[in-house]
Design a protein around this motif. Sequence first.
Motif, PDB file in Angstrom:
ATOM      1  N   ALA A 205      -8.269   3.646 -13.735  1.00 43.33           N
ATOM      2  CA  ALA A 205      -7.829   5.138 -13.873  1.00 43.33           C
ATOM      3  C   ALA A 205      -7.519   5.742 -15.178  1.00 43.33           C
ATOM      4  O   ALA A 205      -7.091   5.203 -15.801  1.00 43.33           O
ATOM      5  CB  ALA A 205      -7.173   5.751 -12.503  1.00 43.33           C
ATOM      6  N   PHE A 206      -7.741   7.321 -15.194  1.00 35.34           N
ATOM      7  CA  PHE A 206      -6.975   7.756 -16.285  1.00 35.34           C
ATOM      8  C   PHE A 206      -5.741   8.196 -15.600  1.00 35.34           C
ATOM      9  O   PHE A 206      -5.659   9.256 -14.609  1.00 35.34           O
ATOM     10  CB  PHE A 206      -7.927   9.039 -16.909  1.00 35.34           C
ATOM     11  N   ASN A 207      -4.640   7.991 -15.978  1.00 33.48           N
ATOM     12  CA  ASN A 207      -3.270   8.411 -15.379  1.00 33.48           C
ATOM     13  C   ASN A 207      -2.322   8.566 -16.349  1.00 33.48           C
ATOM     14  O   ASN A 207      -1.977   8.024 -17.175  1.00 33.48           O
ATOM     15  CB  ASN A 207      -3.243   7.275 -14.485  1.00 33.48           C
ATOM     16  N   ALA A 208      -1.574   9.674 -15.889  1.00 26.40           N
ATOM     17  CA  ALA A 208      -0.384  10.077 -16.830  1.00 26.40           C
ATOM     18  C   ALA A 208       0.946  10.064 -16.252  1.00 26.40           C
ATOM     19  O   ALA A 208       1.904  10.006 -16.692  1.00 26.40           O
ATOM     20  CB  ALA A 208      -0.807  11.546 -17.539  1.00 26.40           C
ATOM     21  N   SER A 209       1.067  10.017 -15.017  1.00 29.53           N
ATOM     22  CA  SER A 209       2.340  10.028 -14.206  1.00 29.53           C
ATOM     23  C   SER A 209       2.833   9.017 -13.251  1.00 29.53           C
ATOM     24  O   SER A 209       3.603   8.420 -13.377  1.00 29.53           O
ATOM     25  CB  SER A 209       2.482  11.381 -13.570  1.00 29.53           C
ATOM     26  N   SER A 210       1.516   8.344 -12.638  1.00 26.65           N
ATOM     27  CA  SER A 210       1.969   7.429 -11.372  1.00 26.65           C
ATOM     28  C   SER A 210       1.851   6.054 -11.776  1.00 26.65           C
ATOM     29  O   SER A 210       1.888   5.077 -11.114  1.00 26.65           O
ATOM     30  CB  SER A 210       1.257   7.833 -10.349  1.00 26.65           C
ATOM     31  N   TYR A 211       1.582   5.634 -13.344  1.00 25.90           N
ATOM     32  CA  TYR A 211       0.953   4.250 -13.607  1.00 25.90           C
ATOM     33  C   TYR A 211       2.266   3.389 -13.638  1.00 25.90           C
ATOM     34  O   TYR A 211       2.360   2.432 -13.282  1.00 25.90           O
ATOM     35  CB  TYR A 211       0.427   4.453 -14.938  1.00 25.90           C
ATOM     36  N   ILE A 212       3.562   4.296 -13.789  1.00 27.71           N
ATOM     37  CA  ILE A 212       4.710   3.392 -13.826  1.00 27.71           C
ATOM     38  C   ILE A 212       4.713   2.711 -12.412  1.00 27.71           C
ATOM     39  O   ILE A 212       5.201   1.259 -12.335  1.00 27.71           O
ATOM     40  CB  ILE A 212       5.942   4.207 -14.042  1.00 27.71           C
ATOM     41  N   LYS A 213       4.559   3.529 -11.182  1.00 30.22           N
ATOM     42  CA  LYS A 213       4.776   2.946 -10.002  1.00 30.22           C
ATOM     43  C   LYS A 213       3.815   1.877  -9.731  1.00 30.22           C
ATOM     44  O   LYS A 213       4.200   0.880  -9.106  1.00 30.22           O
ATOM     45  CB  LYS A 213       4.374   4.029  -9.050  1.00 30.22           C
ATOM     46  N   GLU A 214       2.584   2.086 -10.141  1.00 31.51           N
ATOM     47  CA  GLU A 214       1.533   1.137  -9.839  1.00 31.51           C
ATOM     48  C   GLU A 214       1.841  -0.197 -10.616  1.00 31.51           C
ATOM     49  O   GLU A 214       1.543  -1.148 -10.196  1.00 31.51           O
ATOM     50  CB  GLU A 214       0.061   1.584 -10.420  1.00 31.51           C
ATOM     51  N   LEU A 215       2.384  -0.139 -11.942  1.00 33.34           N
ATOM     52  CA  LEU A 215       2.727  -1.389 -12.485  1.00 33.34           C
ATOM     53  C   LEU A 215       3.861  -2.067 -11.973  1.00 33.34           C
ATOM     54  O   LEU A 215       3.948  -3.314 -11.737  1.00 33.34           O
ATOM     55  CB  LEU A 215       3.261  -1.101 -13.863  1.00 33.34           C
ATOM     56  N   THR A 216       4.816  -1.233 -11.366  1.00 32.18           N
ATOM     57  CA  THR A 216       5.937  -2.069 -10.713  1.00 32.18           C
ATOM     58  C   THR A 216       5.648  -2.616  -9.437  1.00 32.18           C
ATOM     59  O   THR A 216       6.153  -3.690  -9.008  1.00 32.18           O
ATOM     60  CB  THR A 216       6.912  -0.804 -10.321  1.00 32.18           C
ATOM     61  N   VAL A 217       4.694  -2.073  -8.724  1.00 31.93           N
ATOM     62  CA  VAL A 217       4.275  -2.467  -7.365  1.00 31.93           C
ATOM     63  C   VAL A 217       3.447  -3.790  -7.458  1.00 31.93           C
ATOM     64  O   VAL A 217       3.224  -4.502  -6.553  1.00 31.93           O
ATOM     65  CB  VAL A 217       3.723  -1.315  -6.524  1.00 31.93           C
ATOM     66  N   GLY A 218       2.680  -3.815  -8.777  1.00 30.78           N
ATOM     67  CA  GLY A 218       1.792  -4.870  -8.750  1.00 30.78           C
ATOM     68  C   GLY A 218       0.378  -4.602  -8.612  1.00 30.78           C
ATOM     69  O   GLY A 218      -0.759  -5.503  -9.064  1.00 30.78           O
ATOM     70  N   ASN A 219      -0.080  -3.252  -8.327  1.00 32.61           N
ATOM     71  CA  ASN A 219      -1.297  -2.905  -8.286  1.00 32.61           C
ATOM     72  C   ASN A 219      -2.293  -2.922  -9.575  1.00 32.61           C
ATOM     73  O   ASN A 219      -3.252  -3.336  -9.631  1.00 32.61           O
ATOM     74  CB  ASN A 219      -1.534  -1.688  -7.622  1.00 32.61           C
ATOM     75  N   ILE A 220      -1.365  -2.394 -10.529  1.00 31.93           N
ATOM     76  CA  ILE A 220      -1.982  -2.446 -11.879  1.00 31.93           C
ATOM     77  C   ILE A 220      -1.463  -3.441 -12.966  1.00 31.93           C
ATOM     78  O   ILE A 220      -0.147  -3.715 -12.698  1.00 31.93           O
ATOM     79  CB  ILE A 220      -1.789  -1.127 -12.553  1.00 31.93           C
ATOM     80  N   TRP A 221      -2.119  -4.342 -13.732  1.00 31.41           N
ATOM     81  CA  TRP A 221      -1.591  -5.397 -14.636  1.00 31.41           C
ATOM     82  C   TRP A 221      -1.503  -4.983 -15.948  1.00 31.41           C
ATOM     83  O   TRP A 221      -0.708  -5.665 -16.747  1.00 31.41           O
ATOM     84  CB  TRP A 221      -2.439  -6.472 -14.093  1.00 31.41           C
ATOM     85  N   LEU A 222      -2.081  -3.997 -16.441  1.00 32.43           N
ATOM     86  CA  LEU A 222      -1.957  -3.413 -17.783  1.00 32.43           C
ATOM     87  C   LEU A 222      -2.050  -2.037 -17.782  1.00 32.43           C
ATOM     88  O   LEU A 222      -3.093  -1.096 -17.217  1.00 32.43           O
ATOM     89  CB  LEU A 222      -3.147  -4.112 -18.659  1.00 32.43           C
ATOM     90  N   ALA A 223      -1.162  -1.424 -18.748  1.00 32.93           N
ATOM     91  CA  ALA A 223      -1.199  -0.138 -18.554  1.00 32.93           C
ATOM     92  C   ALA A 223      -1.025   0.683 -20.258  1.00 32.93           C
ATOM     93  O   ALA A 223      -0.194   0.235 -20.826  1.00 32.93           O
ATOM     94  CB  ALA A 223      -0.138   0.829 -17.684  1.00 32.93           C
ATOM     95  N   HIS A 224      -1.620   1.837 -20.288  1.00 38.28           N
ATOM     96  CA  HIS A 224      -1.670   2.309 -21.620  1.00 38.28           C
ATOM     97  C   HIS A 224      -0.663   3.466 -21.411  1.00 38.28           C
ATOM     98  O   HIS A 224      -0.801   4.255 -20.634  1.00 38.28           O
ATOM     99  CB  HIS A 224      -3.101   2.787 -22.125  1.00 38.28           C
ATOM    100  N   GLY A 225       0.645   3.445 -22.250  1.00 36.67           N
ATOM    101  CA  GLY A 225       1.608   4.424 -21.914  1.00 36.67           C
ATOM    102  C   GLY A 225       2.807   4.600 -22.710  1.00 36.67           C
ATOM    103  O   GLY A 225       2.619   3.951 -23.832  1.00 36.67           O
ATOM    104  N   TYR A 226       3.796   5.274 -22.343  1.00 32.19           N
ATOM    105  CA  TYR A 226       4.882   5.479 -23.388  1.00 32.19           C
ATOM    106  C   TYR A 226       5.925   4.524 -23.140  1.00 32.19           C
ATOM    107  O   TYR A 226       6.267   4.004 -22.124  1.00 32.19           O
ATOM    108  CB  TYR A 226       5.562   7.059 -22.999  1.00 32.19           C
ATOM    109  N   SER A 227       6.675   4.124 -24.288  1.00 28.68           N
ATOM    110  CA  SER A 227       7.649   2.992 -24.190  1.00 28.68           C
ATOM    111  C   SER A 227       8.663   3.315 -23.080  1.00 28.68           C
ATOM    112  O   SER A 227       9.079   2.330 -22.553  1.00 28.68           O
ATOM    113  CB  SER A 227       7.988   2.670 -25.669  1.00 28.68           C
ATOM    114  N   SER A 228       9.206   4.460 -23.104  1.00 30.53           N
ATOM    115  CA  SER A 228      10.206   4.880 -22.140  1.00 30.53           C
ATOM    116  C   SER A 228       9.773   4.484 -20.619  1.00 30.53           C
ATOM    117  O   SER A 228      10.536   4.139 -19.818  1.00 30.53           O
ATOM    118  CB  SER A 228      10.761   6.168 -22.368  1.00 30.53           C
ATOM    119  N   ASP A 229       8.335   5.173 -20.385  1.00 33.53           N
ATOM    120  CA  ASP A 229       8.055   4.862 -19.044  1.00 33.53           C
ATOM    121  C   ASP A 229       8.016   3.042 -18.790  1.00 33.53           C
ATOM    122  O   ASP A 229       8.278   2.792 -17.698  1.00 33.53           O
ATOM    123  CB  ASP A 229       6.596   5.232 -18.941  1.00 33.53           C
ATOM    124  N   MET A 230       7.645   2.157 -20.024  1.00 32.86           N
ATOM    125  CA  MET A 230       7.486   0.872 -19.607  1.00 32.86           C
ATOM    126  C   MET A 230       8.826   0.409 -19.368  1.00 32.86           C
ATOM    127  O   MET A 230       8.996  -0.539 -18.536  1.00 32.86           O
ATOM    128  CB  MET A 230       6.743   0.281 -20.862  1.00 32.86           C
TER     129      MET A 230
END
Lengths: 351, 263, 298
Positions: A205-230
């Motif tokens: 997906a193209f995602n700007a807000s909920s990718y943090i949650k997806e990474l944390t939960v383990g649904n997503i393994w790689l995300a393009h995002g901001y360092s503070s979110d990571m």
Amino acid sequence: MRFFACLVLVLTGAAHAADVLHLYNWNNYIPDQTVARFEASCRCRLVQDYYSDNEEMLAKLAAGASGYDLIVPTGNAVETLIRSQQLRPLDKRLLPNLKNLDPAYLDAAFDRSNRYSVPYAYTITLIGYNEQKMRELGLPTDTWAVIFEPKYLAKLKGRVTVLDSQRELMAAALKYLGYSVNDTDEAHWRRARDLILRAKPYWAAFNASSYIKELTVGNIWLAHGYSSDMFQARQDAQHAGRPFSIGYATPREGAVLALDSMVLHKTGPRPDLAHRFINFMLEGRNSAELTNLIGSGNPNRAALPFIDPAIAANRAIFPTPEIQRRLEMLKDLDRNQRRVLSRMWTEIKVR
Amino acid sequence: MRKPSWWLWAAALAVYAFLYLPLLIVVVYSFNDSRLNAEWVGFTFKWYAELFSDADMLLAARNSVLIALAASLVATVLGTMAGLAIHRYRLRILPILTFTPVAMPEILLGVSLLLFFNLVFRPWLGLELGLWSVIVAHITFCIGFVTIVVRVSLLGLDGSIFEAARDLGASPWQTFRLVTLPLILPAVVAGALMSFALSLDDFVITFFTAGVGVSTLPLQIYSMLKIAVTPEVNAVSTLLMAFTLSLIVLASRIHRGALRGRP
Amino acid sequence: MRGCSSMHDRLTRWLVSLPPTLFLLVFFVAPSLIMVVASFRLPGDYGGLAPLVADGHWQLTLETYRFFFSDFIYTEIFIRSFGVALATTLICILLAYPLAWLIARSPKRHRDLMVLLAILPFASNFLIRIYAWMIILGPQAALARAVNGVLAGLGFEPVSLLFSPFAVLVGMVYVHLPFMILPLYTNLDRHDPVLLDAAQDLGANAWRRFWRVTWPLSLPGIYSGSALVFIPVLGMFAIPEILGGTGDILIGNLIKEQFLGTRDWPFGSTLSIMLTVTVLACAGLAAWFARRGAGRHA
């Protein structure tokens, strides 16, 4: 008649300024603790609205959003706001803590002598990943190739998200192809577009807000995002006791550095409270709290003693000069370029 | 009269089921003790409790009601006037003016009003977008509904009554107040209730004319759908549904043909 | 007495018709005209619109329209929106017809209630109706798991029901179905059962009775219902945005993005004008069909 008078009173009652400061800020960009401390110190209330992309914020303001005292735009957006005369100049007399700032971040090209803006924090747009999974699959984590090359993506199909931001995604593609993020050559843009279209089928997906949650939960393994979110994703995963950890790194080809500044919007009803907030955030301790809690880069020298040493040593948050050389800030586009980019973005979304 | 065959019954029931099942699921899960809308875990009122302690949501509800009250009031007055004028004087432009905002895609109205408020009202009158811009926008599309309902009601009246009133020396205002209004009152009230419901539920037009800072219930629901979906959305949906449902039932009770466009 | 009342009459006429007319002229006609003009203006340097007059001459251009046609992508999205609207209308007709027919053939005392039941879902906020399908089609819900279970059994890759063209279509049909039921029922209600009896006496079977008698008579209802479904679907953006994937955007999404994303107001206005033209063309076509149909079967 009385009914109508009452109605009018109730309707306009909402406009009464009271002691409320309206802040228009990025998602997850100020910790609750800091907000609470500010509210206690000024005996006022802080009301926030959020955006996840500079373009979204600029568009809402252009379309008539008003009443915000403070906004926290990135450099190129500050330039747009200044040129379109939407900002109030700062009253430096009310900001004694300005001296705390690192001069390297002052007097930027988008706001000479900081007439309108005060640096707040900076982030790098990079790659965040599930460390265990990447190791398992034998994938590199220090290059944009892992987001754009099908040979790597094949192992990650459906597990990658990218930012839903025209400028940021194009910047990443341009950097990977070896161009500057501010390159406006249409031929280069077309190469970037084709690169993106080739990789798109593998992205979830193209995602700007909920990718943090997806990474944390383990649904997503790689995300393009901001360092503070990571940073926050990493914290969240640790607290939740996940069997994996979230890592993040600046790709070696380079990335976008986003310096976010506090500015006063001219329709804000309480510039006095706004100045107090800015001065509050310029205090070393408060600025450090920001960094310690959300992992943003810090342009404030007085904050350094208060910053958690582990964070200060994190190269993705505080880049070394060598990495800094490869970072670039985005500059605003002119109207024709914006239109061409917009059409390219539509193609990227639809094809 | 032939009895409809069984397969017709089956098909019709299937369509009814299709219409209601999804809404039922929303309502049922509002009582579900689980953050995910996936399986039934247990009964709870906690989402409703969370709803009533959510300041943003309460503010949005207050705004929604205020806007709906103001908009339906003005729209009913203007719409009734329009309905009377069209019926009595056989105007040609006014019908088009009232009906088109109702017939066209909502986004066009929303966008053109956005342009209008930004190009005319902001620079000339110094007014920023806010509650009032939403109210004006809602009135614009509600007038049409009220006009249609009132017109249809007028069509069902026997014109000779008005002639009789005039022959007896009544002024137009007296005729209206003592003869017309009582006769069309059910339609007017039904139109007002429908305007209220429409305004309460409107999303697209409000989305473009609210500026940020003014939130209504549909806008709140939308941002919750986009950012973080919790069963709180189910709770507010259930309450909103119950409310507008009762309004519509009330409207149809007061004026039997309101829904069908019949006098 | 006569002269007095006619002047009175004219005064009343103005008094009654002026306020709504004025209101709509200011808040409906003026904005529409502004939008037409905006489609010919230049974009502002920092978003919005460039000034109408600069350096003593008008800043108007056909560039925006040229830009619309410069790449097939925009026309493609228009065509796709058209297709979605068509598909939605056809499915709505298919679903609404049995229900409307049943209500029309039911005993009088039940009809009002049945109509109310069919209309009540319309009472709910349309976002709620979309949300309901987010739940039903979600990856955790029973339906998706069942479907993917079957697919996995057959050796296919799992498919996502949500964020797909399928979800968009379901959402569109669900939201607009009541708009088809009502006009269709109103029409069917007026059919004289005597016609069907006569047809049966003449030896026509059920299918022929339907096709030769009921269907032609119901066409006006079909047309008004179709207009009430087709036109709003063309302009929808919320359903593709919430239920659709990134590639499922329709005209409405494009327009919204120009105003609340890219700040390209001239282009947004151009898209809106193109949408208006499309809608007017469709409405005109529908009216023409209706008149032809009525003429033939009157």
